[in-house]
Design a protein around this motif. Structure first.
Motif, short mmCIF file in Angstrom:
data_model
loop_
_atom_site.label_atom_id
_atom_site.label_comp_id
_atom_site.label_asym_id
_atom_site.label_seq_id
_atom_site.Cartn_x
_atom_site.Cartn_y
_atom_site.Cartn_z
N ALA A 135 3.20 3.33 -0.11
CA ALA A 135 2.65 4.50 0.58
C ALA A 135 3.05 5.75 -0.19
O ALA A 135 4.22 5.95 -0.50
CB ALA A 135 3.17 4.56 2.00
N VAL A 136 2.07 6.54 -0.55
CA VAL A 136 2.37 7.77 -1.30
C VAL A 136 1.85 8.98 -0.59
O VAL A 136 0.97 8.93 0.21
CB VAL A 136 1.78 7.71 -2.73
N ASN A 147 0.34 3.13 -7.98
CA ASN A 147 1.40 2.79 -7.02
C ASN A 147 0.83 2.46 -5.65
O ASN A 147 1.33 1.58 -4.96
CB ASN A 147 2.41 3.93 -6.92
N ARG A 148 -0.22 3.14 -5.24
CA ARG A 148 -0.82 2.89 -3.92
C ARG A 148 -1.64 1.62 -3.90
O ARG A 148 -1.50 0.78 -3.02
CB ARG A 148 -1.70 4.10 -3.52
N HIS A 149 -2.53 1.45 -4.88
CA HIS A 149 -3.49 0.35 -4.83
C HIS A 149 -3.03 -0.94 -5.51
O HIS A 149 -3.52 -2.01 -5.18
CB HIS A 149 -4.84 0.81 -5.41
#
Length: 128
Positions: free
Chosen positions: A127-128, A120-122
């Motif tokens: 933003a997590v 999800n972040r990369h």
């Protein structure tokens, strides 16, 4: 589409990351963390339904042959190079995905959370 394996607690308890990327851009469209069974591919297909994908490129694993319409399915490594490269990047950045490692998850929940947060972040830029 392709899948890659890792394990939780022991190598006998395999966990598979199924994911699909856009053939042109290389961006991840969707992913599923599950077992190596047809039901996981069905989950991935449900996540991909809104994209109205016209062509699937995969290897020759049985679930792809059983569940994808052969008119919209191309089998072969020539078209899966980009996703195989993503596998290498993931294995390098997430030690839990490395084949020979001392870093592993003790629960499926933690395993799926760590990998999900990374993707999800990369991949999605969230933003997590």
């Amino acid at each position: 589409m392709d899948e890659m394996w890792s394990f939780v607690e022991s190598k006998q308890h395999q966990r598979w990351l199924w994911h699909a990327i856009d053939h042109q851009t290389g961006k991840v469209l969707a992913y599923v963390l599950a077992t190596h069974e047809d039901s996981a591919l069905k989950q991935l297909q449900q996540l991909l339904a809104p994209f109205s994908i016209q062509r699937f490129y995969t290897d020759s694993w049985g679930a792809y042959l059983r569940l994808l319409d052969e008119q919209h399915h191309t089998v072969g490594k020539a078209n899966t190079q980009r996703i195989e490269r993503k596998h290498l990047t993931l294995r390098t950045r997430i030690k839990r995905l490395a084949r020979k490692t001392i870093c592993f998850s003790k629960t499926e929940k933690m395993h799926d959370t760590v990998i999900g947060l990374f993707i999800n972040r990369h991949e999605f830029g969230r933003a997590v």
